[in-house]
Scaffold this motif. Structure first.
Motif, PDB file in Angstrom:
ATOM      1  N   ASP A  61     -28.654  11.855  15.686  1.00 40.84           N
ATOM      2  CA  ASP A  61     -27.363  12.440  15.332  1.00 40.84           C
ATOM      3  C   ASP A  61     -26.361  12.118  16.441  1.00 40.84           C
ATOM      4  OD1 ASP A  61     -25.402  13.905  14.006  1.00 40.84           O
ATOM      5  OD2 ASP A  61     -26.070  15.829  14.825  1.00 40.84           O
ATOM      6  N   PRO A  62     -25.963  10.846  16.564  1.00 46.19           N
ATOM      7  CA  PRO A  62     -25.153  10.415  17.704  1.00 46.19           C
ATOM      8  C   PRO A  62     -23.791  11.102  17.803  1.00 46.19           C
ATOM      9  CG  PRO A  62     -25.445   8.620  16.139  1.00 46.19           C
ATOM     10  CD  PRO A  62     -26.240   9.766  15.627  1.00 46.19           C
ATOM     11  N   ALA A  63     -23.577  11.726  18.963  1.00 48.52           N
ATOM     12  CA  ALA A  63     -22.322  12.434  19.232  1.00 48.52           C
ATOM     13  C   ALA A  63     -21.134  11.487  19.195  1.00 48.52           C
ATOM     14  CB  ALA A  63     -22.404  13.140  20.580  1.00 48.52           C
ATOM     15  N   CYS A  64     -21.325  10.252  19.642  1.00 47.51           N
ATOM     16  CA  CYS A  64     -20.219   9.285  19.675  1.00 47.51           C
ATOM     17  C   CYS A  64     -19.687   9.003  18.273  1.00 47.51           C
ATOM     18  CB  CYS A  64     -20.647   7.997  20.361  1.00 47.51           C
ATOM     19  SG  CYS A  64     -22.041   7.150  19.583  1.00 47.51           S
ATOM     20  N   ALA A  65     -20.584   8.830  17.312  1.00 49.11           N
ATOM     21  CA  ALA A  65     -20.161   8.544  15.937  1.00 49.11           C
ATOM     22  C   ALA A  65     -19.464   9.749  15.320  1.00 49.11           C
ATOM     23  CB  ALA A  65     -21.363   8.133  15.093  1.00 49.11           C
ATOM     24  N   ARG A  66     -19.964  10.948  15.612  1.00 46.99           N
ATOM     25  CA  ARG A  66     -19.341  12.161  15.083  1.00 46.99           C
ATOM     26  C   ARG A  66     -17.941  12.371  15.663  1.00 46.99           C
ATOM     27  NH1 ARG A  66     -22.035  16.392  17.036  1.00 46.99           N
ATOM     28  NH2 ARG A  66     -23.740  15.243  17.966  1.00 46.99           N
ATOM     29  N   ALA A  67     -17.731  11.965  16.921  1.00 47.95           N
ATOM     30  CA  ALA A  67     -16.457  12.211  17.600  1.00 47.95           C
ATOM     31  C   ALA A  67     -15.411  11.130  17.353  1.00 47.95           C
ATOM     32  CB  ALA A  67     -16.688  12.343  19.099  1.00 47.95           C
ATOM     33  N   CYS A  68     -15.783  10.013  16.782  1.00 46.31           N
ATOM     34  CA  CYS A  68     -14.848   8.901  16.607  1.00 46.31           C
ATOM     35  C   CYS A  68     -13.873   9.187  15.456  1.00 46.31           C
ATOM     36  CB  CYS A  68     -15.601   7.601  16.337  1.00 46.31           C
ATOM     37  SG  CYS A  68     -14.495   6.175  16.214  1.00 46.31           S
ATOM     38  N   PRO A  69     -12.577   9.323  15.776  1.00 41.20           N
ATOM     39  CA  PRO A  69     -11.608   9.677  14.735  1.00 41.20           C
ATOM     40  C   PRO A  69     -11.301   8.542  13.758  1.00 41.20           C
ATOM     41  CG  PRO A  69     -10.468   9.292  16.803  1.00 41.20           C
ATOM     42  CD  PRO A  69     -11.948   9.218  17.096  1.00 41.20           C
ATOM     43  N   THR A  70     -11.621   7.305  14.130  1.00 41.68           N
ATOM     44  CA  THR A  70     -11.302   6.166  13.265  1.00 41.68           C
ATOM     45  C   THR A  70     -12.536   5.536  12.630  1.00 41.68           C
ATOM     46  OG1 THR A  70     -11.411   4.608  15.109  1.00 41.68           O
ATOM     47  CG2 THR A  70      -9.254   5.609  14.634  1.00 41.68           C
ATOM     48  N   GLN A  71     -13.692   6.123  12.862  1.00 33.49           N
ATOM     49  CA  GLN A  71     -14.976   5.606  12.371  1.00 33.49           C
ATOM     50  C   GLN A  71     -15.254   4.186  12.880  1.00 33.49           C
ATOM     51  OE1 GLN A  71     -14.500   6.302   8.151  1.00 33.49           O
ATOM     52  NE2 GLN A  71     -15.411   8.335   8.346  1.00 33.49           N
ATOM     53  N   ALA A  72     -14.838   3.940  14.130  1.00 36.95           N
ATOM     54  CA  ALA A  72     -15.142   2.658  14.774  1.00 36.95           C
ATOM     55  C   ALA A  72     -16.610   2.593  15.164  1.00 36.95           C
ATOM     56  CB  ALA A  72     -14.257   2.459  15.995  1.00 36.95           C
ATOM     57  N   ILE A  73     -17.272   3.747  15.212  1.00 36.59           N
ATOM     58  CA  ILE A  73     -18.707   3.829  15.456  1.00 36.59           C
ATOM     59  C   ILE A  73     -19.315   4.562  14.271  1.00 36.59           C
ATOM     60  CG2 ILE A  73     -20.549   4.637  16.965  1.00 36.59           C
ATOM     61  CD1 ILE A  73     -18.470   4.798  19.219  1.00 36.59           C
ATOM     62  N   GLU A  74     -20.260   3.913  13.623  1.00 29.41           N
ATOM     63  CA  GLU A  74     -20.935   4.543  12.490  1.00 29.41           C
ATOM     64  C   GLU A  74     -22.447   4.508  12.720  1.00 29.41           C
ATOM     65  OE1 GLU A  74     -18.773   3.822   8.395  1.00 29.41           O
ATOM     66  OE2 GLU A  74     -19.224   1.913   9.372  1.00 29.41           O
TER      67      GLU A  74
END
Length: 158
Positions: free
Chosen positions: A119-132
């Motif tokens: 459940d990667p925190a980085c993907a959850r926090a990305c406002p533009t969905q640059a990390i999925e």
């Protein structure tokens, strides 16, 4: 089905929310040095990209680790790190062609992406969905390998 982190540089704004979320998720602090996600910005070119462990199929960091502190558990795509096995030689930091294994002097440990246990925190926090965090399919892996190859070439030329 296994999942992997897919980075979309064309969507990244360089906000560093991913980096802050990562550091807070792992260390409980908004301390940039505690992150496993690094955001690189090329101001002249006008783009940013977040980088973290690419969980390489043939991971150099795993190959050079003399104690097995970095290893891939059978049946998973994630390169795992066991702090108790680590002797602090930092060979993995040298071997990673992307620079995504970092030694943290404060904790005397290696910092690398562990996908936050699925459940990667980085993907959850990305406002533009640059990390999925998406399913690891053949087409996804092909896109990821093509992206990684382009960045490896860019870093070698720099």
């Amino acid at each position: 089905m296994a999942k992997l982190l897919m980075i979309h540089p064309d969507k990244c704004t360089g906000c560093k929310n991913c980096s802050l979320a990562c550091g807070f998720s792992h260390e409980g602090q908004f301390r940039p040095a505690a992150t496993r996600v690094h955001v690189y910005t090329w101001e002249r070119e006008g783009f940013s990209v977040s980088m973290m462990c690419q969980q390489c199929d043939d991971a150099s960091c795993v190959k050079v680790c003399p104690t097995g502190a970095l290893h891939r558990a059978k049946g998973t795509a994630v390169v795992e790190y066991q702090r108790l096995k680590c002797i602090g030689c930092r060979m993995c930091t040298i071997a990673c062609v992307f620079g995504n294994a970092v030694y943290a002097g404060v904790t005397e440990s290696i910092l690398k992406c562990d996908t936050c246990g699925g459940d990667p925190a980085c993907a959850r926090a990305c406002p533009t969905q640059a990390i999925e965090f998406i399913d690891d399919s053949i087409s996804t892996r092909s896109r990821k390998k093509a992206f990684a190859s382009k960045f490896k070439t860019a870093f070698e030329e720099a």
